[in-house]
Design a protein around this motif. Structure first.
Motif: not given
Length: 409
Positions: A327, A332, A335-337, A353-354, A359, A379-380
């Protein structure tokens, strides 16, 4: 009332009569649903009801198993799964292995407590006869290893001296009762007082069952001490057959280790230390490799001409650090992970994450789909997943979210 089991600890069978039988429930010791059965009172019994730190006996009334024996005032109450006829003559049979074990541990406790007080002034404040080991609580903050060794040598010497153990009964108001070592009588005590004498060593008020000679104890092993309640020390011990079983178990373990480690018992500890060092080194190398793999995965994603808005990855080997490195490397902001590690169909870890708002919205829904729990900030959102097999549903949810965010894409 003094029961037959207290007058003759060695009796294994006894004929008596049923006084009463009534329906009742028994709460299992480990919890769970109550067992329906009957409380039976007999004219007399060889099955000891729990008391004085000693657990109750087991056995049979005829062919009906006795699941619990408790004392209710002057009566011993036997809990059984089947009804018995009042007035019927019945044969009691004792679970002798359990009883003799209790006799050895209980008489051993009397001996240890008496000698510990004589040698060092350590008074016994309580004790517990456990299923695997027994514990005496001593009224002292410290017992040294040297004191434990000296105490063990002394009690075993007295076992070898074949000192008699006798039981006598006194009236509750007999002045001699005040001179006997005791931690007090139960509030509902009725009838004469029992005194257990270890000749020349100890006299103690006790309701339990005991051996008739210290030689019946065979041997005592003091396993050491543990920190007890405030200013107390717990002394852990085994007596008699428990010592033999412990030696047998230790020997079996020693044989197994000799076979696995390919060396003698005297070298086992050093061999295990070497193995631990090797494992730590391998774990460190494995962690470094996982970090390198995480960086390579992230760089590969970023090197593509048009990185996607959603990045999904599952890997069996890995941990939270592995996922967070990916990540960090990818970034982030845009991009959305959705990253997971662990068994594909069982439990594992996940990281979403993102962008912060995305999120915060999706994190709890992802955790719910995966049958897990998690938490997040900035964001996580990460946590544990119980249903990794539902990763596909999470991916579909995330893809739908991105499509709604970019309807023209």
């Amino acid at each position: 009332m003094v029961f037959r089991c207290q007058r003759d600890s060695w009796a294994r069978q006894f004929t008596t009569r049923v006084v009463s039988c009534r329906a009742a429930e028994l709460r299992p010791e480990g919890g769970g649903e109550p067992v329906h059965g009957f409380q039976v009172v007999l004219e007399d019994t060889i099955l000891f009801p729990e008391g004085g730190g000693q657990p109750d006996d087991r056995g049979l009334i005829g062919d009906v198993p006795v699941l619990r024996v408790t004392r209710r005032g002057p009566e011993a109450v036997h809990f059984v799964p089947a009804a018995l006829e009042s007035g019927a003559e019945v044969l009691l049979s004792l679970d002798w292995e359990r009883r003799f074990d209790h006799m050895q541990q209980h008489s051993g406790q009397h001996l240890i407590s008496a000698v510990a007080e004589q040698m060092f002034g350590f008074k016994t404040t309580s004790w517990e006869l456990g299923r695997q080991r027994s514990v005496i609580e001593l009224d002292t903050p410290v017992v040294t290893a040297e004191q434990v060794q000296a105490l063990e040598e002394s009690v075993n010497e007295k076992i070898r001296d074949r000192v008699p153990v006798t039981v006598r009964e006194l009236a509750a108001d007999d002045p001699e009762v005040e001179t006997v070592r005791s931690r007090g009588l139960p509030d509902d005590h009725a009838g004469p007082v029992r005194v257990v004498d270890i000749e020349g060593i100890d006299s103690n008020l006790c309701c339990g069952t005991h051996v008739s000679n210290l030689s019946d104890l065979q041997v005592i092993k003091l396993l050491g001490v543990e920190k007890g309640k405030k200013n107390k020390t717990n002394l852990v011990f085994l007596v008699g057959n428990r010592v033999l079983k412990s030696v047998e178990q230790s020997h079996s373990t020693e044989k197994a280790l000799t076979s696995l480690l390919k060396n003698g018992p005297g070298e086992h500890v050093e061999a295990v230390k070497r193995l631990q060092s090797s494992v730590k080194l391998l774990q460190k190398n494995n962690l470094n490799l996982l970090r390198d793999i995480a960086v390579l995965i992230a760089r590969d994603f970023k090197s593509k001409p048009a990185p996607k808005q959603l990045f999904v990855l599952h890997r069996k080997e890995g941990d939270s650090e592995f996922m967070n490195i990916i990540a960090n490397e990818i970034g982030t902001e845009e991009t959305l992970l959705f990253l997971t590690v662990g068994d594909e169909k069982e439990a594992g870890l996940f990281l979403l994450a993102g962008p912060v708002e995305a999120v915060e919205n999706l994190g709890p829904r992802v955790a719910e789909l995966l049958g897990g729990k998690g938490a997040g900030k900035r964001g996580r959102f990460q946590g544990k997943a119980a249903k990794m097999s539902r990763r596909g549903e999470v991916q579909a949810l995330l893809q739908e979210f991105i499509s709604n965010q970019n309807p023209g894409a």
